[in-house]
Design a protein around this motif. Structure first.
Motif, PDB file in Angstrom:
ATOM      1  N   PRO A 106       0.846  -1.210   0.000  1.00 58.50           N
ATOM      2  CA  PRO A 106       0.000   0.000   0.000  1.00 58.50           C
ATOM      3  C   PRO A 106       0.872   1.247   0.000  1.00 58.50           C
ATOM      4  O   PRO A 106       1.868   1.334   0.728  1.00 58.50           O
ATOM      5  N   TRP A 107       0.484   2.223  -0.826  1.00 60.71           N
ATOM      6  CA  TRP A 107       1.282   3.442  -0.981  1.00 60.71           C
ATOM      7  C   TRP A 107       0.316   4.625  -1.155  1.00 60.71           C
ATOM      8  O   TRP A 107      -0.728   4.479  -1.779  1.00 60.71           O
ATOM      9  N   VAL A 108       0.701   5.754  -0.625  1.00 64.39           N
ATOM     10  CA  VAL A 108      -0.144   6.941  -0.734  1.00 64.39           C
ATOM     11  C   VAL A 108       0.202   7.679  -2.022  1.00 64.39           C
ATOM     12  O   VAL A 108       1.337   8.138  -2.198  1.00 64.39           O
ATOM     13  N   VAL A 109      -0.793   7.812  -2.918  1.00 63.56           N
ATOM     14  CA  VAL A 109      -0.624   8.523  -4.180  1.00 63.56           C
ATOM     15  C   VAL A 109      -1.786   9.510  -4.315  1.00 63.56           C
ATOM     16  O   VAL A 109      -2.946   9.096  -4.390  1.00 63.56           O
ATOM     17  N   GLY A 110      -1.469  10.810  -4.337  1.00 64.28           N
ATOM     18  CA  GLY A 110      -2.519  11.821  -4.461  1.00 64.28           C
ATOM     19  C   GLY A 110      -3.505  11.788  -3.310  1.00 64.28           C
ATOM     20  O   GLY A 110      -4.699  12.002  -3.522  1.00 64.28           O
ATOM     21  N   GLY A 111      -3.021  11.465  -2.112  1.00 58.35           N
ATOM     22  CA  GLY A 111      -3.887  11.416  -0.948  1.00 58.35           C
ATOM     23  C   GLY A 111      -4.685  10.141  -0.813  1.00 58.35           C
ATOM     24  O   GLY A 111      -5.476  10.003   0.138  1.00 58.35           O
ATOM     25  N   GLN A 112      -4.510   9.188  -1.728  1.00 54.28           N
ATOM     26  CA  GLN A 112      -5.239   7.933  -1.697  1.00 54.28           C
ATOM     27  C   GLN A 112      -4.258   6.768  -1.494  1.00 54.28           C
ATOM     28  O   GLN A 112      -3.142   6.773  -2.025  1.00 54.28           O
ATOM     29  N   VAL A 113      -4.659   5.779  -0.722  1.00 52.54           N
ATOM     30  CA  VAL A 113      -3.830   4.584  -0.518  1.00 52.54           C
ATOM     31  C   VAL A 113      -4.146   3.591  -1.630  1.00 52.54           C
ATOM     32  O   VAL A 113      -5.290   3.131  -1.752  1.00 52.54           O
ATOM     33  N   VAL A 114      -3.131   3.286  -2.423  1.00 54.79           N
ATOM     34  CA  VAL A 114      -3.292   2.383  -3.565  1.00 54.79           C
ATOM     35  C   VAL A 114      -2.157   1.361  -3.554  1.00 54.79           C
ATOM     36  O   VAL A 114      -1.084   1.605  -2.991  1.00 54.79           O
ATOM     37  N   PRO A 115      -2.351   0.204  -4.162  1.00 56.33           N
ATOM     38  CA  PRO A 115      -1.251  -0.783  -4.261  1.00 56.33           C
ATOM     39  C   PRO A 115      -0.213  -0.324  -5.281  1.00 56.33           C
ATOM     40  O   PRO A 115      -0.555   0.091  -6.388  1.00 56.33           O
ATOM     41  N   ARG A 116       1.047  -0.406  -4.891  1.00 62.20           N
ATOM     42  CA  ARG A 116       2.149   0.010  -5.782  1.00 62.20           C
ATOM     43  C   ARG A 116       3.289  -1.003  -5.682  1.00 62.20           C
ATOM     44  O   ARG A 116       3.368  -1.821  -4.753  1.00 62.20           O
ATOM     45  N   LYS A 117       4.182  -0.945  -6.654  1.00 61.55           N
ATOM     46  CA  LYS A 117       5.393  -1.754  -6.644  1.00 61.55           C
ATOM     47  C   LYS A 117       6.442  -1.004  -5.818  1.00 61.55           C
ATOM     48  O   LYS A 117       6.875   0.090  -6.200  1.00 61.55           O
ATOM     49  N   VAL A 118       6.848  -1.596  -4.703  1.00 62.19           N
ATOM     50  CA  VAL A 118       7.728  -0.894  -3.764  1.00 62.19           C
ATOM     51  C   VAL A 118       9.002  -1.700  -3.557  1.00 62.19           C
ATOM     52  O   VAL A 118       8.974  -2.941  -3.484  1.00 62.19           O
ATOM     53  N   CYS A 119      10.119  -0.996  -3.460  1.00 58.38           N
ATOM     54  CA  CYS A 119      11.438  -1.615  -3.286  1.00 58.38           C
ATOM     55  C   CYS A 119      12.227  -0.829  -2.242  1.00 58.38           C
ATOM     56  O   CYS A 119      12.099   0.394  -2.136  1.00 58.38           O
ATOM     57  N   GLN A 120      13.059  -1.534  -1.495  1.00 54.75           N
ATOM     58  CA  GLN A 120      13.924  -0.887  -0.514  1.00 54.75           C
ATOM     59  C   GLN A 120      15.370  -0.919  -0.995  1.00 54.75           C
ATOM     60  O   GLN A 120      15.855  -1.935  -1.501  1.00 54.75           O
ATOM     61  N   LEU A 121      16.060   0.199  -0.828  1.00 56.20           N
ATOM     62  CA  LEU A 121      17.462   0.335  -1.195  1.00 56.20           C
ATOM     63  C   LEU A 121      18.285   0.553   0.076  1.00 56.20           C
ATOM     64  O   LEU A 121      17.818   1.181   1.031  1.00 56.20           O
ATOM     65  N   ALA A 122      19.514   0.033   0.083  1.00 56.91           N
ATOM     66  CA  ALA A 122      20.440   0.259   1.196  1.00 56.91           C
ATOM     67  C   ALA A 122      21.801   0.607   0.609  1.00 56.91           C
ATOM     68  O   ALA A 122      22.318  -0.131  -0.236  1.00 56.91           O
ATOM     69  N   LEU A 123      22.377   1.705   1.055  1.00 57.05           N
ATOM     70  CA  LEU A 123      23.681   2.139   0.563  1.00 57.05           C
ATOM     71  C   LEU A 123      24.659   2.162   1.721  1.00 57.05           C
ATOM     72  O   LEU A 123      24.451   2.862   2.721  1.00 57.05           O
ATOM     73  N   SER A 124      25.748   1.372   1.602  1.00 52.34           N
ATOM     74  CA  SER A 124      26.857   1.440   2.556  1.00 52.34           C
ATOM     75  C   SER A 124      28.003   2.193   1.900  1.00 52.34           C
ATOM     76  O   SER A 124      28.332   1.942   0.730  1.00 52.34           O
ATOM     77  N   PHE A 125      28.615   3.121   2.643  1.00 58.16           N
ATOM     78  CA  PHE A 125      29.731   3.881   2.069  1.00 58.16           C
ATOM     79  C   PHE A 125      30.816   4.103   3.114  1.00 58.16           C
ATOM     80  O   PHE A 125      30.576   4.037   4.325  1.00 58.16           O
ATOM     81  N   ASP A 126      32.016   4.335   2.621  1.00 63.77           N
ATOM     82  CA  ASP A 126      33.203   4.574   3.446  1.00 63.77           C
ATOM     83  C   ASP A 126      33.186   6.032   3.884  1.00 63.77           C
ATOM     84  O   ASP A 126      33.343   6.938   3.060  1.00 63.77           O
ATOM     85  N   HIS A 127      33.020   6.258   5.184  1.00 64.56           N
ATOM     86  CA  HIS A 127      32.878   7.625   5.681  1.00 64.56           C
ATOM     87  C   HIS A 127      34.196   8.406   5.631  1.00 64.56           C
ATOM     88  O   HIS A 127      34.208   9.622   5.882  1.00 64.56           O
TER      89      HIS A 127
END
Length: 453
Positions: A404-425
């Motif tokens: 479920p994702w909010v689009v234009g104030g409405q909750v609709v089903p969407r394709k969702v993905c999570q990203l993780a970035l590790s970097f050398d500080h």
């Protein structure tokens, strides 16, 4: 004349120190040609086929399968002139029984030279020959008188039946009594289960059937399996330890609605130029990383500890973490920043196939500048990836799910993905890392943003 030459294990990759012999494709006596594959080795990077450098005949294999050999150590001997014939040697003179043979060797008369004498002659023992006619006959042996066989012993009388114990006589049929006698079961010790207390066959058989033994405890070592740490596994472990305890890792996460990217993928798959291409979400993520790296070149740099310099690179050798039967490897797509989306998709497909088969060339395993690990193929949402040694950033691509994702104030089903970035500080500050991750997410959420880069 024979001309023997030994082939040392070469350095097939940058900085290779040793390798394990996986398979020999030749054996002593085989004729070989230049560039013919003679064996397969496993280095810290991948499995590599070694070609023969000369024409000739194999005379000796100097390393066994499974043996780890240092670079520069000889692994095979080849006769470069197998047709050269030696001068014929004179036939040896017949050796006498007291000839001076070498200790441990067989002499001409079949005996083995020992410290004292030559041991017994070889061959089966022969029977003594019969005496010829005219020789003195052998005196006959006197025969003992015939003794008649002894008279048969009288049949013993049957033993008397034991008297009842306390006036009690076990109730059992004759066949059951015979079975009890044969099995050595005391009927007086049994309680009959038949009608009126009659002892049955089952009662007798149960009396001699041992109770089931308790299962023996299995030692812990019998349920364990030990595998030597070597090859790709050892190299990966050392690299991860060096990276984790050298570069100060920072990991940031971003959840992205990738529905527009998936819709673009569906349209492109029907386009003529993409019909024969395996167009995966990884190809879009790779293209987004390459575009975002132009705006944040810090993620495509290297920390040079020896020179105390940060090396910024104007090219991208994109590493793709791949799980193989031999362990985790990270082959590279050379100059990926110069490729179109179609070229990148083709390169990624070829890279994955080659890596799974263990045929990645050693040169393609080194020199990466930034890496992507696609944990989504395992159904994993995200993780905290460890930076590949020599680089300063790695992106983890999670599974794409309907959420479920909010689009234009409405909750609709969407394709969702999570990203993780590790970097050398040491190289990438929080602002730079955050901007790079946000750019990758924006390109996946709206591929049209690429027009602004």
């Amino acid at each position: 004349m024979p001309q023997f030459k030994q082939f040392p294990l070469p350095d097939t990759a940058e900085g290779l120190t040793e390798a394990e012999i996986l398979t020999w494709h030749v054996r002593p006596g085989d004729a070989v040609k230049v560039n013919q594959v003679i064996c397969e080795i496993e280095t810290a990077k991948a499995a590599v086929e070694l070609p023969c450098p000369w024409d000739g005949v194999v005379t000796e294999l100097l390393a066994e399968v499974g043996q780890t050999v240092e670079v520069g150590s000889p692994i095979i001997t080849i006769d470069l002139d197998p047709s050269g014939a030696a001068a014929p040697a004179a036939a040896p003179a017949p050796a006498s029984a007291e000839s001076n043979g070498k200790i441990g060797e067989e002499t001409a008369d079949g005996r083995i030279a020992t410290l004292v004498g030559y041991g017994p002659k070889s061959g089966a023992a022969k029977r003594r020959p019969r005496k010829a006619a005219g020789q003195a006959p052998v005196a006959p042996v006197a025969q003992a008188p015939v003794v008649p066989p002894p008279a048969p012993a009288p049949t013993p009388a049957p033993a008397p039946v034991a008297a009842p114990r306390g006036g009690y006589v076990p109730l059992a049929k004759p066949p059951v009594r015979k079975l009890a006698k044969d099995l050595g079961v005391d009927l007086y010790a049994l309680a009959g289960s038949g009608p009126g207390g009659v002892i049955t066959r089952e009662d007798v058989e149960q009396a001699v059937t041992p109770a089931p033994a308790a299962p023996a405890a299995v030692p812990a070592g019998a349920r364990e399996r030990r595998v030597p740490i070597k090859g790709v596994r050892r190299a990966t472990a050392q690299a991860m330890v060096d990276s984790a305890f050298t570069a100060p890792h920072v990991t940031e996460f971003l959840t992205v609605d990738v529905t527009p990217m998936m819709e673009l993928r569906a349209r492109l798959k029907n386009a003529p130029e993409f019909r024969d291409v395996k167009l995966t979400p990884l190809a879009f993520a790779a293209k987004a990383v390459l575009l975002a790296a132009r705006r944040t070149p810090d993620v495509n740099a290297t920390w040079d500890e020896a020179a105390q310099e940060i090396v910024y690179k104007d090219y991208v050798h994109l590493g793709i973490a791949a799980a193989t039967p031999r362990g985790l490897v990270v082959p590279k797509v050379r100059d990926a920043d110069r490729m179109s989306l179609r070229e990148l998709a083709v390169a990624l497909d070829e890279l994955a196939t080659t890596a799974r088969d263990g045929k990645t060339p050693p040169a393609d395993m080194v020199g990466g500048t930034i890496t992507i690990t696609n944990v989504g193929v395992f159904g994993v949402d995200t993780g905290t990836p460890i930076i590949n040694p020599g680089e300063v950033a790695i992106l983890a691509l999670g599974a794409i799910r309907d959420m479920p994702w909010v689009v234009g104030g409405q909750v609709v089903p969407r394709k969702v993905c999570q990203l993780a970035l590790s970097f050398d500080h040491r190289v990438v500050d929080g602002q730079q890392g955050s901007r790079f991750l946000a750019d990758v997410g924006a390109l996946l959420a709206d591929p049209g943003v690429a027009m602004t880069y």
